[in-house]
Design a protein around this motif. Structure first.
Motif, PDB file in Angstrom:
ATOM      1  N   ASP A 119     -37.616  15.291 -39.418  1.00 24.39           N
ATOM      2  CA  ASP A 119     -37.290  16.558 -40.077  1.00 24.39           C
ATOM      3  C   ASP A 119     -36.101  17.217 -39.376  1.00 24.39           C
ATOM      4  OD1 ASP A 119     -39.544  16.287 -41.759  1.00 24.39           O
ATOM      5  OD2 ASP A 119     -40.806  17.477 -40.412  1.00 24.39           O
ATOM      6  N   ILE A 120     -36.137  17.207 -38.053  1.00 27.17           N
ATOM      7  CA  ILE A 120     -35.061  17.809 -37.263  1.00 27.17           C
ATOM      8  C   ILE A 120     -33.784  16.990 -37.405  1.00 27.17           C
ATOM      9  CG2 ILE A 120     -34.329  18.504 -34.941  1.00 27.17           C
ATOM     10  CD1 ILE A 120     -37.387  18.725 -34.270  1.00 27.17           C
ATOM     11  N   TYR A 121     -33.930  15.676 -37.379  1.00 36.81           N
ATOM     12  CA  TYR A 121     -32.776  14.780 -37.521  1.00 36.81           C
ATOM     13  C   TYR A 121     -32.053  15.016 -38.841  1.00 36.81           C
ATOM     14  CZ  TYR A 121     -30.157  10.424 -38.132  1.00 36.81           C
ATOM     15  OH  TYR A 121     -29.165   9.507 -38.351  1.00 36.81           O
ATOM     16  N   VAL A 122     -32.793  15.034 -39.925  1.00 35.75           N
ATOM     17  CA  VAL A 122     -32.194  15.216 -41.250  1.00 35.75           C
ATOM     18  C   VAL A 122     -31.523  16.588 -41.342  1.00 35.75           C
ATOM     19  CG1 VAL A 122     -32.730  15.449 -43.716  1.00 35.75           C
ATOM     20  CG2 VAL A 122     -33.713  13.569 -42.391  1.00 35.75           C
ATOM     21  N   ALA A 123     -32.170  17.621 -40.822  1.00 36.81           N
ATOM     22  CA  ALA A 123     -31.590  18.964 -40.865  1.00 36.81           C
ATOM     23  C   ALA A 123     -30.336  19.066 -40.000  1.00 36.81           C
ATOM     24  CB  ALA A 123     -32.620  19.998 -40.404  1.00 36.81           C
ATOM     25  N   SER A 124     -30.379  18.485 -38.835  1.00 38.08           N
ATOM     26  CA  SER A 124     -29.268  18.662 -37.891  1.00 38.08           C
ATOM     27  C   SER A 124     -28.058  17.804 -38.187  1.00 38.08           C
ATOM     28  CB  SER A 124     -29.742  18.414 -36.458  1.00 38.08           C
ATOM     29  OG  SER A 124     -30.123  17.062 -36.284  1.00 38.08           O
ATOM     30  N   THR A 125     -28.260  16.648 -38.773  1.00 34.90           N
ATOM     31  CA  THR A 125     -27.122  15.766 -39.037  1.00 34.90           C
ATOM     32  C   THR A 125     -26.529  15.980 -40.424  1.00 34.90           C
ATOM     33  OG1 THR A 125     -28.544  13.975 -39.800  1.00 34.90           O
ATOM     34  CG2 THR A 125     -27.925  13.968 -37.464  1.00 34.90           C
ATOM     35  N   GLU A 126     -27.147  16.828 -41.222  1.00 40.71           N
ATOM     36  CA  GLU A 126     -26.653  17.151 -42.554  1.00 40.71           C
ATOM     37  C   GLU A 126     -26.429  15.893 -43.388  1.00 40.71           C
ATOM     38  OE1 GLU A 126     -23.374  20.026 -42.326  1.00 40.71           O
ATOM     39  OE2 GLU A 126     -24.020  20.405 -40.280  1.00 40.71           O
ATOM     40  N   ALA A 127     -27.365  14.953 -43.286  1.00 40.61           N
ATOM     41  CA  ALA A 127     -27.345  13.699 -44.053  1.00 40.61           C
ATOM     42  C   ALA A 127     -26.154  12.807 -43.738  1.00 40.61           C
ATOM     43  CB  ALA A 127     -27.428  13.987 -45.550  1.00 40.61           C
ATOM     44  N   LYS A 128     -25.527  13.019 -42.589  1.00 40.60           N
ATOM     45  CA  LYS A 128     -24.455  12.133 -42.158  1.00 40.60           C
ATOM     46  C   LYS A 128     -25.073  11.095 -41.225  1.00 40.60           C
ATOM     47  CE  LYS A 128     -21.054  15.775 -42.429  1.00 40.60           C
ATOM     48  NZ  LYS A 128     -20.419  16.815 -41.666  1.00 40.60           N
ATOM     49  N   PRO A 129     -24.797   9.817 -41.430  1.00 40.20           N
ATOM     50  CA  PRO A 129     -25.421   8.783 -40.601  1.00 40.20           C
ATOM     51  C   PRO A 129     -24.950   8.830 -39.149  1.00 40.20           C
ATOM     52  CG  PRO A 129     -23.761   7.816 -42.027  1.00 40.20           C
ATOM     53  CD  PRO A 129     -23.895   9.264 -42.422  1.00 40.20           C
ATOM     54  N   LEU A 130     -25.749   8.215 -38.288  1.00 39.94           N
ATOM     55  CA  LEU A 130     -25.391   8.109 -36.870  1.00 39.94           C
ATOM     56  C   LEU A 130     -24.064   7.394 -36.673  1.00 39.94           C
ATOM     57  CD1 LEU A 130     -28.762   6.987 -35.254  1.00 39.94           C
ATOM     58  CD2 LEU A 130     -27.509   9.067 -34.731  1.00 39.94           C
ATOM     59  N   ILE A 131     -23.835   6.395 -37.484  1.00 37.26           N
ATOM     60  CA  ILE A 131     -22.644   5.563 -37.360  1.00 37.26           C
ATOM     61  C   ILE A 131     -21.886   5.621 -38.674  1.00 37.26           C
ATOM     62  CG2 ILE A 131     -21.808   3.204 -37.063  1.00 37.26           C
ATOM     63  CD1 ILE A 131     -24.381   2.661 -35.478  1.00 37.26           C
ATOM     64  N   SER A 132     -20.584   5.715 -38.594  1.00 34.89           N
ATOM     65  CA  SER A 132     -19.780   5.657 -39.799  1.00 34.89           C
ATOM     66  C   SER A 132     -18.556   4.792 -39.534  1.00 34.89           C
ATOM     67  CB  SER A 132     -19.369   7.051 -40.259  1.00 34.89           C
ATOM     68  OG  SER A 132     -18.559   7.669 -39.289  1.00 34.89           O
ATOM     69  N   THR A 133     -17.935   4.354 -40.592  1.00 36.17           N
ATOM     70  CA  THR A 133     -16.730   3.542 -40.446  1.00 36.17           C
ATOM     71  C   THR A 133     -15.514   4.445 -40.485  1.00 36.17           C
ATOM     72  OG1 THR A 133     -16.575   3.182 -42.823  1.00 36.17           O
ATOM     73  CG2 THR A 133     -17.787   1.540 -41.555  1.00 36.17           C
ATOM     74  N   HIS A 134     -14.427   3.953 -39.962  1.00 33.26           N
ATOM     75  CA  HIS A 134     -13.185   4.717 -40.040  1.00 33.26           C
ATOM     76  C   HIS A 134     -12.760   4.781 -41.502  1.00 33.26           C
ATOM     77  CE1 HIS A 134     -11.139   0.959 -40.738  1.00 33.26           C
ATOM     78  NE2 HIS A 134     -11.471   0.494 -39.546  1.00 33.26           N
ATOM     79  N   LYS A 135     -12.036   5.771 -41.840  1.00 35.68           N
ATOM     80  CA  LYS A 135     -11.625   5.958 -43.238  1.00 35.68           C
ATOM     81  C   LYS A 135     -10.117   5.721 -43.359  1.00 35.68           C
ATOM     82  CE  LYS A 135     -15.760   6.880 -44.452  1.00 35.68           C
ATOM     83  NZ  LYS A 135     -16.542   5.764 -44.887  1.00 35.68           N
TER      84      LYS A 135
END
Length: 140
Positions: free
Chosen positions: A76-92
């Motif tokens: 619950d805390i993870y979803v709220a705090s990361t605003e649905a952004k994954p831990l890892i992302s690719t460069h854009k």
């Protein structure tokens, strides 16, 4: 850059749980967590939006838990705090059309790695509760 939103949000929540009988504010939390009050307010705003924390304005106001620690999972805390952004992302960066790896990397990396990490992480965090962490608080 390391993202600390989740870990700081968990520390905010454990602090609120530990001080359940007191109203806390962002200035006090920032001092305890040794971070910026503006950063704390942003995280608290996300926690309020997720109904994990209640906020009260005015003299004597502050924040407190919105639920029992036993009813708040770390997910619950993870979803709220990361605003649905994954831990890892690719460069854009722009894809190099002449390179098959460049053309397909974002898709294969996200589907094969990022989605897997997110799934395992959220599954694990769903089984851990704020009350579990609160039981381990000690100053030694």
């Amino acid at each position: 850059m390391v993202d600390t939103r989740f870990s700081v949000s968990v520390q905010i929540m454990v602090t609120l749980a530990y001080h359940q009988d007191e109203m806390m504010n962002s200035e006090v939390l920032a001092k305890v967590l040794k971070t910026n009050a503006t950063f704390i307010r942003k995280l608290v705003s996300n926690l309020v939006e997720a109904k994990l924390v209640e906020s009260f304005r005015g003299k004597g106001g502050g924040i407190k838990l919105g639920k029992s620690p036993a009813d708040i999972s770390l997910n619950d805390i993870y979803v709220a705090s990361t605003e649905a952004k994954p831990l890892i992302s690719t460069h854009k960066k722009t894809v190099t059309k002449a390179c098959p790896v460049s053309c397909s990397f974002d898709e294969i990396f996200c589907k094969e790695v990022v989605d897997g990490i997110e799934g395992v992480t959220q599954s694990y965090l769903s089984k851990k509760y704020l009350s579990d962490l609160l039981k381990k608080v000690s100053c030694s």
